[in-house]
Scaffold this active site. Structure first.
Site, mmCIF file in Angstrom:
data_model
loop_
_atom_site.group_PDB
_atom_site.id
_atom_site.type_symbol
_atom_site.label_atom_id
_atom_site.label_comp_id
_atom_site.label_asym_id
_atom_site.label_seq_id
_atom_site.Cartn_x
_atom_site.Cartn_y
_atom_site.Cartn_z
ATOM 1 N N GLU A 195 30.139 37.471 51.762
ATOM 2 C CA GLU A 195 31.109 38.228 52.560
ATOM 3 C C GLU A 195 30.450 38.788 53.819
ATOM 4 O OE1 GLU A 195 33.282 40.902 50.029
ATOM 5 O OE2 GLU A 195 33.614 39.349 48.524
ATOM 6 N N HIS A 398 45.308 39.688 36.608
ATOM 7 C CA HIS A 398 44.102 40.143 37.307
ATOM 8 C C HIS A 398 43.067 40.640 36.314
ATOM 9 C CE1 HIS A 398 41.938 42.985 40.262
ATOM 10 N NE2 HIS A 398 41.605 41.753 40.548
ATOM 11 N N HIS A 399 41.853 40.104 36.412
ATOM 12 C CA HIS A 399 40.716 40.554 35.620
ATOM 13 C C HIS A 399 39.601 40.960 36.567
ATOM 14 C CE1 HIS A 399 41.877 37.840 31.934
ATOM 15 N NE2 HIS A 399 42.644 38.915 32.024
ATOM 16 N N GLU A 400 39.549 42.209 36.922
ATOM 17 C CA GLU A 400 38.418 42.709 37.718
ATOM 18 C C GLU A 400 37.341 43.150 36.729
ATOM 19 O OE1 GLU A 400 37.466 43.103 41.216
ATOM 20 O OE2 GLU A 400 35.707 43.388 39.939
ATOM 21 N N HIS A 468 37.223 35.867 42.729
ATOM 22 C CA HIS A 468 36.642 36.643 43.827
ATOM 23 C C HIS A 468 35.198 37.001 43.481
ATOM 24 C CE1 HIS A 468 39.991 37.704 46.733
ATOM 25 N NE2 HIS A 468 40.375 36.655 46.030
ATOM 26 N N GLU A 469 34.405 37.220 44.545
ATOM 27 C CA GLU A 469 32.948 37.370 44.381
ATOM 28 C C GLU A 469 32.422 36.230 43.510
ATOM 29 O OE1 GLU A 469 35.037 40.159 43.501
ATOM 30 O OE2 GLU A 469 35.051 40.615 45.624
ATOM 31 N N GLU A 487 37.283 33.353 46.588
ATOM 32 C CA GLU A 487 36.946 34.107 47.784
ATOM 33 C C GLU A 487 35.613 33.565 48.305
ATOM 34 O OE1 GLU A 487 37.191 38.810 48.936
ATOM 35 O OE2 GLU A 487 35.866 38.223 47.316
ATOM 36 N N GLU A 493 40.595 41.485 53.528
ATOM 37 C CA GLU A 493 40.396 42.861 53.055
ATOM 38 C C GLU A 493 39.499 43.667 53.994
ATOM 39 O OE1 GLU A 493 38.595 42.605 49.167
ATOM 40 O OE2 GLU A 493 36.792 41.623 49.909
#
Ligand code: NOJ
Ligand code: CA
Length: 688
Positions: A195, A398-400, A468-469, A487, A493
């Site tokens: 990022e 969503h699984h953060e 993501h990440e 991502e 963002e």
């Protein structure tokens, strides 16, 4: 997925390889040995692309192996080193003789489930050179090269052998000795994140980079170095090679001890090291080399894998209008989710992502903060999913993990079971934070194994993934097309809570990060300054440029990132409603990396064009000869309106319609930080 016309001479076999990989499916190349090993004298083996223009040479000089690449007889990669260093074993870098050579030709066409083209031709010549240490343990290292018309891939195979069992790789000795001090676009070699903004510098001033690393030579040849089929290995970064000008050396992301890079055992097959080559920047984008160096699809029934656009309870969280955690401004309430579903259904948007639906956000950073199954009190998962189903809108779960990958592994089965039970077929995962186990890196072997385990479990559970990440894409979605998007990019963002992404950022992405695979950049912000919520932050584009990103950036899950209330009644919404997120054909019509891009993509008999510029305004002449000859098209043009400027007047957008054909030329006038998006539909069709 259907594989057609396969004429692969090389045999591919599944082989669980390293000490970590119990369950991974990998392709191992079986190389047969020609009986008479060559003497230790210098030797070379050459392999050319099907069109004969690119040549790769594997040479042994005084026992040391090198490879080199040329195009039209001009050097692209000068003789460059190969091999490994191990923690406890002697290095595998010299003392070799050629012990066997195998050649093969591959020409097959396969059909991706989604992507930039409906058919992909995998056409190359292959050379496998088996190298054997002349003395000592007589260890064997095979180097396999595949040469395509658009570049080269090579990898190492360490077959099962008495002289080499388990080992710790501390260095892969691959270097890329380039033929000049090229101009390079690079993203710094962070082991945990992609990022960052890209640098444009000379090769001699690159400090260390994640791949893809893209460059242009003084003669105007475009090159990009990356890797394909990164499976049970460490991610490759590139650093300057000490003492050798204009050269980059592989540096693998380490384990927590900072020394070990790969825990391996024979048989081991490394990822492919890739060098894409083109005459135009667009050649790199149109290339399928990375995907072609991956195994065919292993999912038999892919009918549940469905590209879609999606809305999300998401941007509101980043601009601070709503919160992930429960409280007076909680975003993921049942009522709010239904409002998003209603809007998606009305506007033909296939999915709604809901972040902050499950407990744990108030424990951010703690170990095991999330259990992935307990909703907040004001959110009824089953009710929302049922409501969506009735309206034809999929809910994206969503699984953060907050980086706690170890804990996630213990809970993911139950979490996927819940989603299966209620009917959630796509999940966004996230790894925002340092990894548990501590010291592991996002791009190291442990995490690559983790991401793959989750992907395999998702495939078993018929769940599509948006990670993501993540680890960077390396073409794995050919094998697992439920790996939709990810991502691994400095996305939208950043505009919500940092100084943001400058206008040139998205003119670099197609030729760098996107060469690796799709990206969840999350375009589509119309309220570009969101002054009501934050005064200092903003998006650095015009609205027309936001629309153009839907064509320029590939993502089979493509977000319409703004709030329903900002889309409601907006004339520009029509383009988002129409634009697909999977394509039959892609053509880069014009581009200068870091300055501007014009891409046209076809879906069925409709074409979509996206053009974006950096901070400079431009007028671009575009021939419409990509349209079918003899047909008339209604072109709906969304362009920067009067006085548009990303900084002073970002919302001025103009929508108009003209009738055009393949013989016409269109002038695209792009404002500073602006863009244009055009939807071409054949005129004889009713919906026009
Ligand atoms: C970072 C992700 O990139 C972003 O999309 C997400 O909203 C947050 N993590 C929270 O999960
Ligand atoms: Ca992120």
């Amino acid at each position: 997925m259907r594989e057609t016309t396969g004429t692969t001479a090389a045999q591919l076999a599944g082989a669980p390889l390293s000490r970590l990989a119990g369950t991974l499916l990998m392709g191992a190349l079986l190389v047969t040995t020609t009986p008479n090993a060559r003497a230790a004298s210098d030797a070379t083996e050459t392999v050319s692309s099907p069109d004969g223009r690119i040549e790769a040479v594997l040479a042994i000089t005084a026992g040391r192996p090198t490879y080199s690449i040329s195009r039209d007889s001009r050097p692209v990669i000068q003789p460059s080193t190969l091999g490994f260093r191990f923690k406890d074993d002697p290095p595998l870098t010299g003392g070799f003789i050629i012990d066997g050579v195998e050649r093969a030709a591959i020409d097959e066409t396969w059909e991706p489930v989604w992507g930039s083209a409906s058919d992909v031709r995998n056409h190359c010549n292959e050379l496998a050179v088996r190298l054997k240490e002349e003395s000592g343990r007589g260890r064997i290292m095979t180097v396999v090269l595949r040469v395509f018309d658009d570049g080269v891939g090579f990898r190492y195979v360490l077959p099962e052998q008495p002289g080499l069992g388990t080992f710790d790789i501390i260095s892969e000795e691959t270097t890329f000795r380039l033929a000049g001090d090229h101009t390079v676009w690079w993203n710094r070699n962070d082991y945990d994140s992609y990022e960052h903004l890209f640098h444009e510098t000379t090769l001699s001033t690159v400090e260390g980079a994640n791949t893809p690393v893209t460059m242009v030579t003084a003669e105007g040849l475009y090159l990009s170095i990356h890797e394909a089929n990164l499976t049970d290995y460490a991610g490759m970064t590139l650093v300057p090679e000490e003492g050798v000008p204009n050269s980059l050396a592989a540096e693998l992301v380490p384990w927590p001890d900072g020394v070990t890079r790969v825990l391996g055992r024979t048989p081991l097959v490394t990822p492919w090291r890739t060098v894409q080559i083109g005459e135009r920047p667009g050649d790199l984008v149109e290339s399928h080399l990375i995907q072609n160096l991956n195994e065919p699809c292993v999912i038999e029934d892919t009918s549940w894998i469905r590209p879609m656009k999606y809305l999300g309870i998401w941007w509101s969280l980043h601009i601070g209008k709503e919160s992930w955690h429960e409280g007076p401004t909680h975003g993921a309430t049942t009522a709010n989710a239904k409002r998003y579903v209603d809007f998606a259904a009305e506007h033909g948007i296939g999915g709604v992502l809901i972040e902050g639906w499950n407990t744990g956000w108030d424990r951010w950073g703690a170990r095991g903060a999330f259990d992935y199954v307990t909703p907040y009190d004001d959110f009824d998962l089953e009710d929302v999913v049922r409501y969506g189903r009735e309206k034809g809108v999929a809910i994206i779960g969503h699984h953060e993990t907050g980086g706690d990958a170890a804990d996630y592994e213990t809970r993911v089965d139950a979490a996927f079971d819940l989603y299966n039970r209620v009917g959630v077929s796509a999940v966004k995962t996230g790894y925002a934070g340092g990894i548990y186990p501590r010291g592991q890196h996002h791009h190291g072997q442990w995490m690559i194994f983790h991401y793959r385990r989750i992907l395999e479990k998702a495939a078993d559970a018929r769940i599509m993934l948006d990670v993501h990440e993540p680890i960077k894409p390396t073409g794995i979605s050919r094998t697992y097309p439920n790996m939709m998007t990810r991502e691994g990019v400095r996305g939208m963002e950043y505009n919500a809570w940092s100084e943001g992404n400058p206008p040139e950022h998205t003119t670099i992405l197609p030729f760098t990060r996107m060469l690796a695979g799709p990206l969840d950049y999350t375009p589509g912000i119309f309220d570009l300054t969101f002054d009501e919520y934050k005064l200092d932050n903003r998006v650095h584009t015009t609205i027309a440029k936001q629309l153009a990103l839907y064509v320029v950036l590939l993502s089979p899950l493509q977000m319409a990132a703004d709030l329903p209330e900002n889309y409601e009644g907006h004339p520009a919404l029509g383009f988002i409603e129409r634009v697909p997120c999977t394509w039959d054909e892609t053509r880069v019509l014009d581009a200068a990396i870091g300055d501007y891009v014009v891409i046209a993509r076809r879906n069925g008999d409709e074409w979509f064009l996206g053009s974006i510029t950096d901070e400079e305004e431009r007028a671009l002449q575009v021939s419409l000869d990509f349209l079918a000859a003899g047909r008339r098209y209604q072109a709906r043009i969304y362009r920067d309106g009067a006085g548009a400027h990303w900084e002073t007047n970002p919302i001025s957008v103009d929508v108009s319609t003209v009738v055009v054909g393949a013989e016409d030329t269109m002038t695209l006038e792009l404002a500073p930080g602006g863009g244009a998006a055009v939807y071409f539909a054949p005129v004889n069709r009713e919906e026009n």
